[in-house]
Motif scaffolding. Structure first.
Motif, short mmCIF file in Angstrom:
data_model
loop_
_atom_site.label_atom_id
_atom_site.label_comp_id
_atom_site.label_asym_id
_atom_site.label_seq_id
_atom_site.Cartn_x
_atom_site.Cartn_y
_atom_site.Cartn_z
N LEU A 1 9.50 -45.57 33.33
CA LEU A 1 8.38 -45.71 32.16
C LEU A 1 9.00 -46.88 31.18
O LEU A 1 9.92 -46.64 30.65
CB LEU A 1 8.46 -44.59 31.54
N HIS B 1 15.03 -55.83 29.49
CA HIS B 1 15.70 -56.11 28.11
C HIS B 1 14.55 -56.54 27.33
O HIS B 1 13.38 -55.60 27.22
CB HIS B 1 16.70 -57.18 28.23
N ARG C 1 20.20 -48.13 26.94
CA ARG C 1 21.79 -47.89 27.00
C ARG C 1 22.73 -47.16 25.92
O ARG C 1 23.49 -46.30 26.14
CB ARG C 1 22.44 -49.37 27.50
#
Ligand code: CMC
Length: 432
Positions: free
Chosen positions: A304, A268, A310
């Motif tokens: 990567l 995140h 999402r």
């Protein structure tokens, strides 16, 4: 709640048929209301990672992942990044409409007058190890705000909610800048209310009592844009964490601290830090193929960083703006051809042509360029996620307020598919 449409979804479970209402949003996918499903069928829905679940009805932010579109209260992110500024965007997110000149002036005045931290908080900072990560300090200090500002923790009081909201927006730059100053052993620098929001943050990070520090307007504008791009992103992991924490009626400072903790993860908000570390590890353009192969290898956990999302299955619109900002900042600091930038540009080019990335719709996300920009601005990688947290605070608060004020709101309580042992008798230690 949005009105039910005439359409409904029919589900048949063990011979029993249940009609489930469908609601349409303004734009984007409609939802099937499954709230009665358990009562009527004894079954739960199963959706780990919430890939098909709308957890709330919101009017704040909209993402069209296929088009690569991001709207705050209906306004496209690129227009806001080009024509607006962070505090105006904060007003928009918190109150739903762009402010009039008088409303903006009043909001800026209120934010500016809450930028200082309670002086006793300086002692609180000193409890952390000197080498603590700024995000570790932020998790603690943001949570501790409820110990210092008792007069804005009653969530049933509209005025207290309002004061808490303004306090959070106002104090986050001070909290983040002080986390940085503490981690490098420099004295805390107090806010300057004659500077704008972004410039004041840079002043608190980079000035010292012994040297005058002038904030470059291009840098301040870049900082402001970074903040605007990160201000909200609908029901992402940290925002959902804030809402879930808030659903138990926890105070806003505790809820935002939960959001900060969630944001820290490399999948995140921590991705910008991880991305720059990856670009440095790759080092030179000739090593890119090796890392691309590793990213494709299912037996290698390497991904990567700064690629994939999402929701976005197209170019992240924030990444486009960030790319422009990167150019401006790098030109200003005279680094237009650094090895890291070369690696980033080449990595982007190769991955956009590579079938693995095309098939999975993996495009650069906002974090791909934000690390390069922040680094060129003089921030160490450990501050990247702290800056993201500071910028996202307004989104968390807007979403928290919306949840608290939603009559449909109930404590968040997901259910589970249990596949553990059935009931069994305890066995004495000497018999195991
Ligand atoms: N590198 C290589 N392969 C990837 C990557 C990546 N960065 N991201 C996804 N994939 C592959 C994944 O292996 C899977 O392949 P397969 O179908 O063959 O098994 C497929 O793409 C789908 O991946 P997923 O894990 O099901 O996707 P997700 O929606 O659960 O994960 C994500 C989204 C952002 C966590 C993921 O793309 C990722 O880990 N990206 C790197 C971290 C990153 O840049 N995060 C920042 C997100 S933007 C800032 C923010 O909003 O916080």
């Amino acid at each position: 709640m949005t009105e039910a449409t005439k359409r409904s979804a029919t589900i048949s479970v063990d011979g029993k048929t249940v009609d489930l209402p469908i609601y349409d949003g303004t734009v984007g996918p409609s939802v099937i209301d499954v709230r009665k499903l358990y009562a009527e069928t004894g079954h739960f829905t199963y959706d780990p990672g919430f890939t098909s679940t709308a957890s709330c009805d919101s009017i704040i932010t909209y993402i069209d992942g296929d088009k690569g579109e991001l709207l705050y209260r209906g306004y496209p992110i690129d227009q806001l990044a080009d024509d607006s500024h962070y505090l105006e965007v904060c007003y928009l997110l918190l109150y739903g409409e762009l402010p009039s000149a008088a409303q903006l002036e009043d909001f800026e005045f209120r934010v500016t007058n809450h930028t200082m931290l309670h002086e006793q908080m300086t002692n609180f900072y000193r409890g952390f190890r000197r080498d603590a990560h700024p995000m570790a300090i932020m998790c603690g200090v943001v949570g501790a705000l409820s110990a210092f500002y008792h007069d804005s923790t009653d969530i049933t009081d509209l005025e207290q909610r309002e004061i808490a909201s303004v306090r959070m927006v106002a104090k986050m730059p001070t909290i983040a800048a002080w986390a940085y100053k503490y981690s490098i052993g420099q004295p805390f620098v107090y806010p300057r209310n004659d500077l704008d929001y972004a410039a004041n943050f840079m002043h608190m990070c980079f000035s010292t009592p012994c040297e005058k520090y002038e904030v470059d307007p291009i840098m301040a504008r870049a900082m402001d844009r970074i903040m605007t791009l990160h201000a909200d992103h609908e029901q992402n992991a940290s925002t959902s964490t804030v809402r879930l924490a808030g659903s138990s009626n926890a105070n806003p400072f505790a809820c935002i601290a939960a959001g900060v903790a969630c944001l820290w993860g490399p999948a995140h908000g921590g991705a910008n830090e991880a991305c720059l570390a990856m670009l440095k590890e790759i080092g030179t353009v000739d090593r890119i193929p090796e890392f691309i192969e590793r990213a494709k290898d299912k037996d290698d956990p390497f991904r990567l960083m700064g690629f994939g999302h999402r929701v976005y299955k197209n170019y992240d619109p924030r990444a486009k703006v960030m790319q422009e900002t990167a150019k401006e900042v790098l030109e200003l600091v005279g680094v237009t051809n650094s090895p890291i930038l070369q690696v980033a540009q080449e990595l982007e080019r190769i991955s956009l042509e590579d079938q693995y990335f095309i098939d999975r719709k993996l495009y650069p996300n906002v974090d791909f360029y934000s690390g390069i920009v922040l680094s060129a601005m003089g921030f160490p990688t450990s501050m990247f996620t702290a800056i993201f947290a500071m910028s996202r605070t307004v989104g968390w608060i807007a979403q928290w307020k919306e949840m608290v004020e939603d009559p449909q709101q109930r404590i968040g309580r997901p259910r589970q598919l249990y596949s553990g042992a059935g009931s069994r008798d305890y066995i004495d230690l000497n018999k195991r």
